[in-house]
Design an enzyme around this catalytic site. Structure first.
Site, PDB file in Angstrom:
ATOM      1  N   ARG A 102       0.892  -1.174   0.000  1.00 37.93           N
ATOM      2  CA  ARG A 102       0.000   0.000   0.000  1.00 37.93           C
ATOM      3  C   ARG A 102       0.922   1.214   0.000  1.00 37.93           C
ATOM      4  O   ARG A 102       1.746   1.381   0.906  1.00 37.93           O
ATOM      5  CB  ARG A 102      -0.898  -0.013   1.233  1.00 37.93           C
ATOM      6  CG  ARG A 102      -1.589   1.330   1.415  1.00 37.93           C
ATOM      7  CD  ARG A 102      -2.700   1.292   2.413  1.00 37.93           C
ATOM      8  NE  ARG A 102      -3.874   0.662   1.824  1.00 37.93           N
ATOM      9  CZ  ARG A 102      -5.110   0.780   2.311  1.00 37.93           C
ATOM     10  NH1 ARG A 102      -5.331   1.490   3.392  1.00 37.93           N
ATOM     11  NH2 ARG A 102      -6.135   0.180   1.724  1.00 37.93           N
ATOM     12  N   HIS A 129      -7.233   1.242  -6.631  1.00 38.64           N
ATOM     13  CA  HIS A 129      -7.442   0.331  -5.497  1.00 38.64           C
ATOM     14  C   HIS A 129      -8.145  -0.918  -6.039  1.00 38.64           C
ATOM     15  O   HIS A 129      -9.330  -1.149  -5.778  1.00 38.64           O
ATOM     16  CB  HIS A 129      -8.282   1.039  -4.426  1.00 38.64           C
ATOM     17  CG  HIS A 129      -8.265   0.367  -3.088  1.00 38.64           C
ATOM     18  ND1 HIS A 129      -7.509  -0.757  -2.808  1.00 38.64           N
ATOM     19  CD2 HIS A 129      -8.919   0.675  -1.924  1.00 38.64           C
ATOM     20  CE1 HIS A 129      -7.707  -1.106  -1.549  1.00 38.64           C
ATOM     21  NE2 HIS A 129      -8.548  -0.264  -1.000  1.00 38.64           N
ATOM     22  N   GLN A 132     -10.232  -3.503  -3.855  1.00 44.01           N
ATOM     23  CA  GLN A 132     -11.511  -2.981  -3.405  1.00 44.01           C
ATOM     24  C   GLN A 132     -12.606  -3.218  -4.454  1.00 44.01           C
ATOM     25  O   GLN A 132     -13.719  -3.616  -4.144  1.00 44.01           O
ATOM     26  CB  GLN A 132     -11.385  -1.479  -3.114  1.00 44.01           C
ATOM     27  CG  GLN A 132     -12.654  -0.877  -2.582  1.00 44.01           C
ATOM     28  CD  GLN A 132     -13.036  -1.462  -1.232  1.00 44.01           C
ATOM     29  OE1 GLN A 132     -12.234  -1.468  -0.316  1.00 44.01           O
ATOM     30  NE2 GLN A 132     -14.256  -1.968  -1.108  1.00 44.01           N
ATOM     31  N   ASP A 223     -16.954   7.854  -2.086  1.00 39.78           N
ATOM     32  CA  ASP A 223     -15.758   7.608  -1.278  1.00 39.78           C
ATOM     33  C   ASP A 223     -15.492   8.883  -0.479  1.00 39.78           C
ATOM     34  O   ASP A 223     -16.076   9.945  -0.756  1.00 39.78           O
ATOM     35  CB  ASP A 223     -14.566   7.248  -2.187  1.00 39.78           C
ATOM     36  CG  ASP A 223     -13.315   6.868  -1.402  1.00 39.78           C
ATOM     37  OD1 ASP A 223     -13.433   6.515  -0.211  1.00 39.78           O
ATOM     38  OD2 ASP A 223     -12.206   6.927  -1.980  1.00 39.78           O
ATOM     39  N   CYS A 263     -16.392   1.909   0.172  1.00 30.91           N
ATOM     40  CA  CYS A 263     -15.199   1.091   0.459  1.00 30.91           C
ATOM     41  C   CYS A 263     -14.777   1.165   1.914  1.00 30.91           C
ATOM     42  O   CYS A 263     -14.099   0.281   2.399  1.00 30.91           O
ATOM     43  CB  CYS A 263     -14.056   1.516  -0.454  1.00 30.91           C
ATOM     44  SG  CYS A 263     -13.488   3.210  -0.173  1.00 30.91           S
ATOM     45  N   ARG A 291     -13.585  -8.326   0.865  1.00 33.99           N
ATOM     46  CA  ARG A 291     -12.141  -8.099   0.663  1.00 33.99           C
ATOM     47  C   ARG A 291     -11.364  -9.374   0.988  1.00 33.99           C
ATOM     48  O   ARG A 291     -10.431  -9.743   0.275  1.00 33.99           O
ATOM     49  CB  ARG A 291     -11.655  -6.947   1.568  1.00 33.99           C
ATOM     50  CG  ARG A 291     -12.200  -5.581   1.202  1.00 33.99           C
ATOM     51  CD  ARG A 291     -11.623  -5.061  -0.104  1.00 33.99           C
ATOM     52  NE  ARG A 291     -10.173  -5.036  -0.095  1.00 33.99           N
ATOM     53  CZ  ARG A 291      -9.435  -4.050   0.440  1.00 33.99           C
ATOM     54  NH1 ARG A 291     -10.025  -3.004   0.972  1.00 33.99           N
ATOM     55  NH2 ARG A 291      -8.115  -4.097   0.408  1.00 33.99           N
TER      56      ARG A 291
HETATM   57  N1  NVA Z   1      -9.656   7.118  -1.453  1.00 34.56           N
HETATM   58  C1  NVA Z   1      -9.347   6.578  -0.156  1.00 34.56           C
HETATM   59  C2  NVA Z   1      -9.630   5.124  -0.118  1.00 34.56           C
HETATM   60  C3  NVA Z   1      -9.426   4.472   1.227  1.00 34.56           C
HETATM   61  C4  NVA Z   1      -9.651   3.004   1.222  1.00 34.56           C
HETATM   62  C5  NVA Z   1      -7.887   6.863   0.171  1.00 34.56           C
HETATM   63  O1  NVA Z   1      -7.041   6.723  -0.729  1.00 34.56           O
HETATM   64  O2  NVA Z   1      -7.589   7.228   1.301  1.00 34.56           O
HETATM   65  N1   CP Z   2     -11.241   0.055   2.061  1.00 30.80           N
HETATM   66  C1   CP Z   2      -9.981  -0.071   2.531  1.00 30.80           C
HETATM   67  O1   CP Z   2      -9.023  -0.334   1.777  1.00 30.80           O
HETATM   68  O2   CP Z   2      -9.869   0.075   3.876  1.00 30.80           O
HETATM   69  P1   CP Z   2      -8.520   0.236   4.706  1.00 30.80           P
HETATM   70  O3   CP Z   2      -7.930   1.566   4.363  1.00 30.80           O
HETATM   71  O4   CP Z   2      -8.956   0.148   6.145  1.00 30.80           O
HETATM   72  O5   CP Z   2      -7.583  -0.886   4.339  1.00 30.80           O
END
Ligand code: NVA
Ligand code: CP
Length: 306
Positions: A102, A129, A132, A223, A263, A291
């Site tokens: 990540r 992502h 997701q 989101d 998500c 997930r």
């Molecule tokens: N758009 C959000 C998704 C979190 C799962 C982020 O990147 O923080």
């Molecule tokens: N939706 C998602 O990826 O959640 P986290 O940021 O908690 O991993």
């Protein structure tokens, strides 16, 4: 050997094959049947950003498959002190069987993949992502909404929106997107999606109002307005996203049986109202659970390709 960095690299058949594998693995998991698909394998998990779902689902997932996770926070490994990504990739490749990252830029995933001799999975970047969206699609299929699917995405043109563009354009369903001015989806991703849509028959529509996007949709989604790394823009974003909350009034434009997906994490009173969230909590938490199942499927699928 394949990596899983974005849905852009996968064709329709492959995506559906992974979804079908995820359904089987979910059924087995529900029966508490844990087949040792990955006995003795190690999954390295590098996190340069926070996570609840991604971390827990990958850790539990690899263990249920008979393997072992290694949680590697960038704050604790030499990567966080400036060791090059390409060296980290070559070291981990000698010690583990698969890696999940990540991170921020998509190019960090690409750089790691270039030097990795084991499969790499994206656990989110600023651009995409993909895990997701596999979970979202499984949730949609479980409700039979994959037939005649019309999805409306309301909000930031971010990693989630980009992944919706990839999913829709690869699978061929209708996607409407409405973002505030200045927060539109990335032009390159959009053009890629338009190209894929020519083959798949997907209808991709950018709408001028959220209400237009939601009208007649059977899946409504959004989101957070403030993604990880954008905390300093919070006040400006909250101002600019006025009118983009998915509340009961907005959901009234959708089909009567429409579902709402998120998500997570969700921020009530901003991108979604508490009422809409709680009314649709069943599908939202199925989506979160999924997930686990799709990621187990992705790991098994990638492991088989080696
Ligand atoms: N758009 C959000 C998704 C979190 C799962 C982020 O990147 O923080
Ligand atoms: N939706 C998602 O990826 O959640 P986290 O940021 O908690 O991993």
């Amino acid at each position: 050997m394949r990596h899983f960095l974005t849905l852009r690299d996968f064709n329709k058949e492959e995506i559906l094959e992974i979804i079908s594998l995820a359904k089987n693995i979910k059924d087995e998991t529900k029966r508490r049947e844990f087949k040792p698909y990955m006995t003795g394998k190690f999954l390295g998990m590098i996190f340069e950003k926070s996570s609840t779902r991604t971390r827990v689902s990958f850790e539990v997932g690899i263990r249920q498959l008979g393997g072992t996770p290694l949680f590697l926070s960038s704050a604790d490994i030499q990567l966080g002190r400036g060791e090059p990504l390409k060296d980290t990739a070559r070291v981990l490749s000698r010690m583990v069987d698969m890696v999940m990252i990540r991170t921020f830029g998509q190019e960090r995933l690409e750089e790691f993949a270039k030097y990795s001799s084991v499969p790499l999975i994206s656990g989110l970047s600023d651009m995409y992502h993909p895990m997701q969206l596999l979970a979202d699609y499984l949730t949609i299929c479980e409700r039979g909404y994959d037939k005649n699917l019309i999805t409306a995405y309301i909000g930031d043109g971010n990693n989630i929106a980009h992944s919706w563009l990839m999913l829709s354009s690869k699978l061929g369903f209708e996607l409407r997107i409405c973002s505030p001015k200045g927060y539109e989806v990335n032009k390159n991703v959009l053009n890629n999606a338009y190209n894929f849509a020519e083959k798949s028959g997907a209808k991709i529509i950018l709408c001028d109002t959220p209400q237009n996007a939601v009208t007649g949709a059977n899946v409504v989604t959004t989101d957070t307005w403030i993604s990880m790394g954008q905390e300093s823009e919070k006040e400006r974003r909250i101002r600019d996203f006025e009118g983009f909350i998915v509340d009961d009034k907005m959901m009234d434009y959708a089909q009567k049986e429409a579902i709402f997906l998120h998500c997570l994490p969700a921020y009530r009173g901003f991108e979604v109202s508490d009422e809409v969230f709680e009314k649709h909590s069943e599908e939202i938490f199925d989506e979160a659970e999924n997930r686990l199942h799709v990621q187990k499927a992705v790991m098994v699928w990638l492991d088989k390709q080696r």
